[in-house]
Design a protein around this motif. Structure first.
Motif, PDB file in Angstrom:
ATOM      1  N   ILE A 137       0.860  -1.190   0.000  1.00  0.00           N
ATOM      2  CA  ILE A 137       0.000   0.000   0.000  1.00  0.00           C
ATOM      3  C   ILE A 137       0.891   1.233   0.000  1.00  0.00           C
ATOM      4  CG2 ILE A 137      -1.693   1.351   1.295  1.00  0.00           C
ATOM      5  CD1 ILE A 137      -2.749  -1.246   2.451  1.00  0.00           C
ATOM      6  N   SER A 138       0.668   2.122  -0.928  1.00  0.00           N
ATOM      7  CA  SER A 138       1.385   3.400  -0.957  1.00  0.00           C
ATOM      8  C   SER A 138       0.507   4.428  -1.653  1.00  0.00           C
ATOM      9  CB  SER A 138       2.729   3.272  -1.673  1.00  0.00           C
ATOM     10  OG  SER A 138       2.553   2.970  -3.035  1.00  0.00           O
ATOM     11  N   PHE A 139       0.611   5.674  -1.227  1.00  0.00           N
ATOM     12  CA  PHE A 139      -0.196   6.730  -1.840  1.00  0.00           C
ATOM     13  C   PHE A 139       0.403   8.086  -1.495  1.00  0.00           C
ATOM     14  CE2 PHE A 139      -2.083   5.543   2.237  1.00  0.00           C
ATOM     15  CZ  PHE A 139      -2.140   6.755   2.915  1.00  0.00           C
ATOM     16  N   PHE A 140       0.003   9.084  -2.280  1.00  0.00           N
ATOM     17  CA  PHE A 140       0.397  10.467  -2.044  1.00  0.00           C
ATOM     18  C   PHE A 140      -0.701  11.168  -1.254  1.00  0.00           C
ATOM     19  CE2 PHE A 140       3.100   9.346  -5.553  1.00  0.00           C
ATOM     20  CZ  PHE A 140       4.266  10.055  -5.327  1.00  0.00           C
ATOM     21  N   SER A 141      -0.308  12.108  -0.417  1.00  0.00           N
ATOM     22  CA  SER A 141      -1.248  12.893   0.370  1.00  0.00           C
ATOM     23  C   SER A 141      -1.013  14.365   0.059  1.00  0.00           C
ATOM     24  CB  SER A 141      -1.047  12.623   1.864  1.00  0.00           C
ATOM     25  OG  SER A 141      -1.955  13.355   2.652  1.00  0.00           O
ATOM     26  N   LEU A 142      -2.036  15.020  -0.504  1.00  0.00           N
ATOM     27  CA  LEU A 142      -1.906  16.406  -0.955  1.00  0.00           C
ATOM     28  C   LEU A 142      -2.927  17.306  -0.260  1.00  0.00           C
ATOM     29  CD1 LEU A 142      -1.394  14.453  -3.675  1.00  0.00           C
ATOM     30  CD2 LEU A 142      -0.958  16.672  -4.671  1.00  0.00           C
ATOM     31  N   LEU A 143      -2.598  18.570  -0.204  1.00  0.00           N
ATOM     32  CA  LEU A 143      -3.513  19.578   0.314  1.00  0.00           C
ATOM     33  C   LEU A 143      -4.830  19.535  -0.459  1.00  0.00           C
ATOM     34  CD1 LEU A 143      -3.916  22.266   2.043  1.00  0.00           C
ATOM     35  CD2 LEU A 143      -3.139  23.445  -0.013  1.00  0.00           C
ATOM     36  N   SER A 144      -5.953  19.565   0.281  1.00  0.00           N
ATOM     37  CA  SER A 144      -7.260  19.529  -0.382  1.00  0.00           C
ATOM     38  C   SER A 144      -8.076  20.799  -0.151  1.00  0.00           C
ATOM     39  CB  SER A 144      -8.069  18.319   0.115  1.00  0.00           C
ATOM     40  OG  SER A 144      -8.326  18.415   1.501  1.00  0.00           O
ATOM     41  N   THR A 145      -7.481  21.795   0.498  1.00  0.00           N
ATOM     42  CA  THR A 145      -8.180  23.072   0.664  1.00  0.00           C
ATOM     43  C   THR A 145      -8.502  23.645  -0.717  1.00  0.00           C
ATOM     44  OG1 THR A 145      -7.116  23.565   2.772  1.00  0.00           O
ATOM     45  CG2 THR A 145      -7.992  25.423   1.533  1.00  0.00           C
ATOM     46  N   PRO A 146      -9.757  24.010  -0.975  1.00  0.00           N
ATOM     47  CA  PRO A 146     -10.124  24.523  -2.308  1.00  0.00           C
ATOM     48  C   PRO A 146      -9.317  25.760  -2.690  1.00  0.00           C
ATOM     49  CG  PRO A 146     -12.089  24.025  -1.020  1.00  0.00           C
ATOM     50  CD  PRO A 146     -10.921  23.912  -0.086  1.00  0.00           C
ATOM     51  N   ARG A 147      -8.978  25.852  -3.945  1.00  0.00           N
ATOM     52  CA  ARG A 147      -8.211  26.988  -4.449  1.00  0.00           C
ATOM     53  C   ARG A 147      -8.958  28.311  -4.220  1.00  0.00           C
ATOM     54  NH1 ARG A 147      -3.297  28.697  -5.294  1.00  0.00           N
ATOM     55  NH2 ARG A 147      -2.842  26.510  -5.730  1.00  0.00           N
ATOM     56  N   GLU A 148     -10.302  28.258  -4.223  1.00  0.00           N
ATOM     57  CA  GLU A 148     -11.086  29.472  -4.006  1.00  0.00           C
ATOM     58  C   GLU A 148     -10.836  30.053  -2.608  1.00  0.00           C
ATOM     59  OE1 GLU A 148     -12.672  27.239  -7.302  1.00  0.00           O
ATOM     60  OE2 GLU A 148     -12.241  26.660  -5.230  1.00  0.00           O
ATOM     61  N   GLN A 149     -10.630  29.162  -1.620  1.00  0.00           N
ATOM     62  CA  GLN A 149     -10.324  29.649  -0.266  1.00  0.00           C
ATOM     63  C   GLN A 149      -8.926  30.261  -0.213  1.00  0.00           C
ATOM     64  OE1 GLN A 149     -11.031  26.850   2.909  1.00  0.00           O
ATOM     65  NE2 GLN A 149     -12.979  26.150   2.055  1.00  0.00           N
ATOM     66  N   ILE A 150      -7.993  29.635  -0.896  1.00  0.00           N
ATOM     67  CA  ILE A 150      -6.619  30.138  -0.900  1.00  0.00           C
ATOM     68  C   ILE A 150      -6.557  31.506  -1.572  1.00  0.00           C
ATOM     69  CG2 ILE A 150      -4.280  29.699  -1.766  1.00  0.00           C
ATOM     70  CD1 ILE A 150      -4.898  26.703  -1.538  1.00  0.00           C
ATOM     71  N   ASP A 151      -7.328  31.675  -2.640  1.00  0.00           N
ATOM     72  CA  ASP A 151      -7.325  32.945  -3.378  1.00  0.00           C
ATOM     73  C   ASP A 151      -8.222  33.996  -2.745  1.00  0.00           C
ATOM     74  OD1 ASP A 151      -5.582  31.801  -5.160  1.00  0.00           O
ATOM     75  OD2 ASP A 151      -7.137  31.229  -6.599  1.00  0.00           O
ATOM     76  N   GLY A 152      -8.894  33.650  -1.633  1.00  0.00           N
ATOM     77  CA  GLY A 152      -9.748  34.609  -0.951  1.00  0.00           C
ATOM     78  C   GLY A 152     -11.106  34.794  -1.574  1.00  0.00           C
ATOM     79  N   GLN A 153     -11.502  33.896  -2.469  1.00  0.00           N
ATOM     80  CA  GLN A 153     -12.804  34.018  -3.125  1.00  0.00           C
ATOM     81  C   GLN A 153     -13.916  33.381  -2.302  1.00  0.00           C
ATOM     82  OE1 GLN A 153     -12.143  32.227  -6.934  1.00  0.00           O
ATOM     83  NE2 GLN A 153     -10.668  33.768  -7.601  1.00  0.00           N
ATOM     84  N   GLN A 154     -13.538  32.537  -1.338  1.00  0.00           N
ATOM     85  CA  GLN A 154     -14.496  31.909  -0.437  1.00  0.00           C
ATOM     86  C   GLN A 154     -14.012  32.069   0.997  1.00  0.00           C
ATOM     87  OE1 GLN A 154     -15.096  27.777  -1.406  1.00  0.00           O
ATOM     88  NE2 GLN A 154     -16.065  28.204  -3.397  1.00  0.00           N
ATOM     89  N   ALA A 155     -14.948  31.920   1.940  1.00  0.00           N
ATOM     90  CA  ALA A 155     -14.574  31.966   3.357  1.00  0.00           C
ATOM     91  C   ALA A 155     -13.716  30.758   3.698  1.00  0.00           C
ATOM     92  CB  ALA A 155     -15.827  31.989   4.219  1.00  0.00           C
ATOM     93  N   LYS A 156     -12.735  30.950   4.545  1.00  0.00           N
ATOM     94  CA  LYS A 156     -11.825  29.873   4.918  1.00  0.00           C
ATOM     95  C   LYS A 156     -12.529  28.865   5.818  1.00  0.00           C
ATOM     96  CE  LYS A 156      -7.584  32.576   4.446  1.00  0.00           C
ATOM     97  NZ  LYS A 156      -8.222  33.550   3.570  1.00  0.00           N
ATOM     98  N   GLY A 157     -12.303  27.582   5.547  1.00  0.00           N
ATOM     99  CA  GLY A 157     -12.925  26.516   6.314  1.00  0.00           C
ATOM    100  C   GLY A 157     -12.285  26.329   7.673  1.00  0.00           C
ATOM    101  N   GLU A 158     -12.873  25.426   8.464  1.00  0.00           N
ATOM    102  CA  GLU A 158     -12.390  25.174   9.831  1.00  0.00           C
ATOM    103  C   GLU A 158     -10.956  24.667   9.838  1.00  0.00           C
ATOM    104  OE1 GLU A 158     -13.482  22.333  13.692  1.00  0.00           O
ATOM    105  OE2 GLU A 158     -14.726  22.287  11.882  1.00  0.00           O
ATOM    106  N   ASN A 159     -10.612  23.818   8.862  1.00  0.00           N
ATOM    107  CA  ASN A 159      -9.270  23.235   8.797  1.00  0.00           C
ATOM    108  C   ASN A 159      -8.498  23.789   7.599  1.00  0.00           C
ATOM    109  OD1 ASN A 159      -9.565  21.397  11.082  1.00  0.00           O
ATOM    110  ND2 ASN A 159     -10.978  20.261   9.774  1.00  0.00           N
ATOM    111  N   TYR A 160      -8.601  25.074   7.398  1.00  0.00           N
ATOM    112  CA  TYR A 160      -7.933  25.733   6.272  1.00  0.00           C
ATOM    113  C   TYR A 160      -6.434  25.411   6.258  1.00  0.00           C
ATOM    114  CZ  TYR A 160      -6.116  29.607   3.442  1.00  0.00           C
ATOM    115  OH  TYR A 160      -5.466  30.367   2.504  1.00  0.00           O
TER     116      TYR A 160
END
Length: 521
Positions: A137-160
């Motif tokens: 078993i092997s896998f990659f783990s990547l950031l899943s915060t939506p790009r809209e939150q990062i760019d300030g287009q949406q409100a930041k989530g609890e686990n931003y």
């Protein structure tokens, strides 16, 4: 008077007494080691508070009871042997009292023996790769915060910026050993709830371990400055009961088999342009936007633009090849083990038709599979030609020895090549942007005081031999690595020439591979 003294004592002692309830205090964590670290932290805090009470208590008492308004006259004395012995012995005993529990905790933290499960953790810009030993078993783990939150287009989530697409799953009540390394620069795997923080260094394996007491989701992040997207490299660990973890292992193995079957079936599918573009955009924003930017413009001098670039205008096969196999000597990674053939086909289609490129090219999973199965004939032919021109294998030598001699002769021949300043600067810039830019920045300005500037620095103004020495052998006690085994003499010569002449340094110094080889001797 007594009331004032009591108030002072309360003010001094209250922070320590309620520290465990303070939201800004260190947390106890969910492992035995984290509990030991917390207890050690509290012991040291209480000792520091006790020292503060004694020292400031004596000072306040002396100021109040021996003030001039009461007619106090200062005593005149010196050279008290007893006092000197006392203020030497007492701090020594205090330090010993702190060192004993600290040493026990450090020894326990560095003992990964008798582990029930071993996981290899590999950091790369900017994601984590987890491999479960003996579990397939092997896998990659990547950031899943939506790009809209990062760019300030949406409100930041609890686990931003602290959420991933696939968390690391661990069992409770089992000792888990971590083997940590890196594919590129130095990263650091840090989960506060486990009291685990260990650097992942390229070319080295560091060990750590944990044994989780409670099921739950625990979050951390890379704690080493690893590049411009350092803050986009979170860690999420899901701790399951032993029974649930065993079930998860079985489910993952089944999913792997199903995914392989689905990948084979996908090779015969033909997706429309709209389907490819929609899926390709998702893959691009998740895997490529960190370097090449969401608008494809890249970061000039560091990550190339994809808008009307030679890659986009060139053959589709070349585009597929660079996504599948990466590009050695650059920050471009190989995605053959990270993406499926369908995802690669989609992202290549998207890149060739987004941002006004409009090539009209559509790539299918079968094209990716065919391209991956076909070796880079031109490169191989060129390599074979170079080898055959350099020397001929002696018939009476074993194959391994003969091949080693050929490689040695080819390398020695390369050392004799004298490149022009322009050639060295071009090669040196590529090497710098791959191996040096994370610390010293694209402009050479560094990040003082951690990483010194190379613009007009003493290294640049000093002798070339000293510059060679530092790049080849590193600098002990600093973050400067030794590149003698990581780069070829030609690459070292090129990057030193580049550093000594870029950003207005203009030293005029030209370094050749023979200079590097001669320095090593």
């Amino acid at each position: 008077m007594k009331q004032l003294l009591y108030c002072v004592l309360v003010l001094l002692f209250s922070p320590a007494l309620v520290a465990s309830e303070m939201p800004l205090n260190m947390t106890k964590g969910v492992t035995d080691i984290s509990g030991q670290v917390y207890s050690l932290h509290m012991i040291i805090l209480y000792i520091c508070c006790a020292i503060g009470v004694v020292v400031f208590g004596v000072m306040i008492y002396a100021m109040i009871n021996h003030r001039k308004s009461k007619g106090a006259v200062a005593a005149n004395f010196h050279e008290s042997t007893k006092v000197e012995i006392l203020w030497t012995v007492v701090p020594f005993l205090i330090l010993i009292g702190m060192a004993i529990p600290a040493t026990k905790t450090l020894i326990a933290m560095e003992d990964p023996s008798n582990a029930d499960l071993t996981i290899k953790i590999t950091g790369s810009q900017w994601k984590w790769h987890y491999s479960y030993f003996d579990k397939d078993i092997s896998f990659f783990s990547l950031l899943s915060t939506p790009r809209e939150q990062i760019d300030g287009q949406q409100a930041k989530g609890e686990n931003y910026l602290l959420e991933v697409d696939k968390p690391l799953v661990l069992p409770i009540n089992r000792k888990v050993r971590f083997l940590m390394t890196s594919d590129d620069v130095i990263h650091s795997w840090w989960v506060p709830a486990f009291a685990v923080k260990k650097d992942a260094n390229p070319g080295f394996i560091n060990e750590a371990w944990t044994k989780i007491d409670k099921p739950g989701v625990y979050r951390g992040q890379c704690a080493e400055l690893c590049g411009k997207d350092h803050g986009f490299m979170p860690i999420v660990v899901e701790a399951l009961s032993e029974a649930d973890f065993d079930a998860w292992l079985i489910a993952q193995q089944q999913q792997a088999s199903q995914a392989e079957a689905a990948a084979q079936a996908a090779l015969s599918q033909t997706l429309t342009m709209d389907e490819l573009m929609a899926q390709g955009e998702q893959v691009y924003l998740a895997r490529c936007a960190a370097c090449h930017q969401p608008n494809g413009a890249g970061l000039p001098g560091v990550f190339p633009s994809l808008i009307g670039s030679p890659l986009i205008k060139g053959p589709v096969a070349g585009h597929i090849d660079i996504v599948v196999n990466g590009k050695p000597g650059t920050a471009m990674q190989a995605f053959s083990q990270q993406l499926t053939a369908t995802e690669i086909a989609a992202v290549v289609t998207y890149e060739r038709n987004a941002w006004g490129n409009d090539s009209g090219d559509t790539v299918q999973a079968s094209d990716v599979s065919n391209n991956a199965a076909t070796p880079s004939s031109d490169a191989d032919a060129a390599s074979d030609s170079d080898m055959s021109n350099a020397t001929t294998l002696p018939a009476n030598l074993p194959a391994e020895q003969a091949q080693a001699e050929v490689t040695s002769e080819v390398q020695q021949a390369a050392l004799l090549d004298d490149l022009t300043m322009e050639q060295l600067m071009s090669m040196g810039e590529k090497v710098y942007m791959t191996s040096c830019v994370a610390c010293h920045q694209a402009t050479g300005a560094g990040l003082p005081p951690a990483f010194p500037s190379l613009v007009g620095s003493p290294v640049i103004k000093g002798p070339v031999a000293d510059h060679l020495e530092m790049v080849i052998n590193g600098k002990p006690g600093t973050a400067m690595q030794a590149f003698g085994q990581q780069l070829t003499p030609q690459e070292i010569a090129a990057v030193i020439t580049f550093e000594r002449n870029a950003w207005g340094n203009d030293s005029g110094d030209v370094v050749q591979a023979t200079d590097v080889d001669g320095h090593g001797k």
